[in-house]
Enzyme design. Structure first.
Site, PDB file in Angstrom:
ATOM      1  CG  ASP A   6       2.002  -6.106   5.656  1.00  7.91           C
ATOM      2  OD1 ASP A   6       3.248  -6.051   5.612  1.00  7.91           O
ATOM      3  OD2 ASP A   6       1.273  -5.143   5.330  1.00  7.91           O
ATOM      4  CB  SER A   7       3.776  -3.870   9.171  1.00  7.67           C
ATOM      5  OG  SER A   7       3.383  -3.247   7.953  1.00  7.67           O
ATOM      6  CB  CYS A  69       5.513  -8.365   5.218  1.00  6.42           C
ATOM      7  SG  CYS A  69       6.572  -7.050   5.865  1.00  6.42           S
ATOM      8  CD  GLU A 147      -1.475   0.156   8.402  1.00  2.00           C
ATOM      9  OE1 GLU A 147      -2.223  -0.012   9.370  1.00  2.00           O
ATOM     10  OE2 GLU A 147      -1.237  -0.733   7.554  1.00  2.00           O
ATOM     11  CB  CYS A 178       5.851  -1.555   0.166  1.00  2.00           C
ATOM     12  SG  CYS A 178       4.870  -1.366   1.672  1.00  2.00           S
ATOM     13  CG  HIS A 180       1.051  -0.797   3.444  1.00  2.00           C
ATOM     14  ND1 HIS A 180       1.822  -1.774   4.025  1.00  2.00           N
ATOM     15  CD2 HIS A 180       0.187  -0.362   4.408  1.00  2.00           C
ATOM     16  CE1 HIS A 180       1.450  -1.928   5.297  1.00  2.00           C
ATOM     17  NE2 HIS A 180       0.462  -1.078   5.553  1.00  2.00           N
TER      18      HIS A 180
HETATM   19  N1  DGL Z   1       3.708  -3.868   3.727  1.00  2.00           N
HETATM   20  C1  DGL Z   1       5.034  -4.170   4.155  1.00  2.00           C
HETATM   21  C2  DGL Z   1       5.967  -4.441   3.022  1.00  2.00           C
HETATM   22  O1  DGL Z   1       5.562  -5.051   2.052  1.00  2.00           O
HETATM   23  C3  DGL Z   1       5.572  -3.381   5.328  1.00  2.00           C
HETATM   24  C4  DGL Z   1       5.450  -1.906   5.244  1.00  2.00           C
HETATM   25  C5  DGL Z   1       5.831  -1.200   6.550  1.00  2.00           C
HETATM   26  O2  DGL Z   1       5.243  -1.499   7.586  1.00  2.00           O
HETATM   27  O3  DGL Z   1       6.721  -0.345   6.505  1.00  2.00           O
HETATM   28  O4  DGL Z   1       7.140  -4.136   3.075  1.00  2.00           O
END
Ligand code: DGL
Length: 259
Positions: A6-7, A69, A147, A178, A180
């Site tokens: 993931d990011s 992600c 984050e 997402c 996150h």
């Molecule tokens: N957690 C990621 C997703 O599911 C990326 C979120 C990001 O870095 O903008 O899209």
């Protein structure tokens, strides 16, 4: 070994579900924190990062790549997946299966800007549930708050409420699209109320991972998790402990991809 990326911290919400179902498999998790947030990046950058991340996991010997992600899956939906040795499990496909199996037809998607712009969620949900009406809302403020580990802050509450307020009133279920966002689930629950279901695609993703592992007879390991970041190692280690409850995680740093 199963590879995930993931990011940043979001993919840990997928990793923890996979770990629950597969206690003895080895897992490799890459958080590309040098490039977070992915959701505000161009398609060109996202394609380059997808190529790098998948290629790296492949070289590390991943038997399968469990996508953690959504934004990367959304870009692959438009431009295709890079070649790999092992199979790639698409997270947006898992979300569409979860929506279909639960029988929802008035569906809200809260996601990153890049995911919403791709239209991948609406396409994949309608492929399985043609009668579904899909409303997509982007919430770019949320990933930086997660984050920064400010999930309980007034800013997080307000940003989640503002995103949810843009969904149609008759929405039956909202996909936390997402990875996150499940870390903000408390805020989503408060903003949406009891009458609207929340779908975390990670559950279906973990179930499909277990099925793939069984079908391909992917051998278990010693239940080890390697955590790798392209960002700051100390802050990553503290975040892993906070999110995963792992007091002494094995963390490494990887030089970030050059864009
Ligand atoms: N957690 C990621 C997703 O599911 C990326 C979120 C990001 O870095 O903008 O899209």
């Amino acid at each position: 070994m199963l590879g995930l990326f993931d990011s940043g911290l979001g993919g840990l919400t997928v990793l923890r579900r996979v770990r629950q179902l597969m206690p003895s498999h080895d897992l490799l998790y890459f958080a590309d924190q040098a490039h977070v947030p992915y959701g505000d990046r161009s398609a060109e950058e996202l394609r380059a990062l997808l190529e790098f991340n998948i290629g790296w996991l492949d070289v590390q010997g991943a038997d399968a790549i469990v996508m953690a992600c959504n934004t990367s899956c959304a870009i692959a939906d438009t431009y295709g997946w890079p070649r790999t040795t092992g199979q790639i499990l698409d997270l947006i496909e898992s979300a569409a299966i979860a929506v279909h199996d639960a029988g929802y037809t008035r569906v809200g998607i809260v996601a990153t800007t890049a995911t919403v712009d791709s239209g991948a969620y609406a396409r994949k949900i309608r492929a399985l549930t043609p009668s579904a009406s899909v409303s997509e809302v982007s919430a770019p403020a949320l990933v930086p708050l997660v984050e920064a580990r400010q999930t309980q802050s007034a800013d997080a509450r307000a940003a989640v409420a503002a995103a949810c307020a843009q969904l149609p009133r008759d929405t039956e279920a909202v996909v936390l699209a997402c990875t996150h966002y499940p870390l903000l689930d408390e805020q989503f629950a408060a903003a949406l109320g009891d009458g609207v279901a929340r779908i975390d695609p990670a559950l279906e993703q973990a179930g499909r991972t277990a099925a793939l592992v069984a079908a391909r007879a992917i051998a278990p390991g010693i239940g080890r998790t390697r955590y790798v970041t392209s960002g700051n190692l100390d802050s990553f280690r503290a975040s892993i402990t906070a999110v995963m409850g792992d007091a002494n995680p094995h963390c490494e740093r990887l030089e970030p991809a050059r864009l």
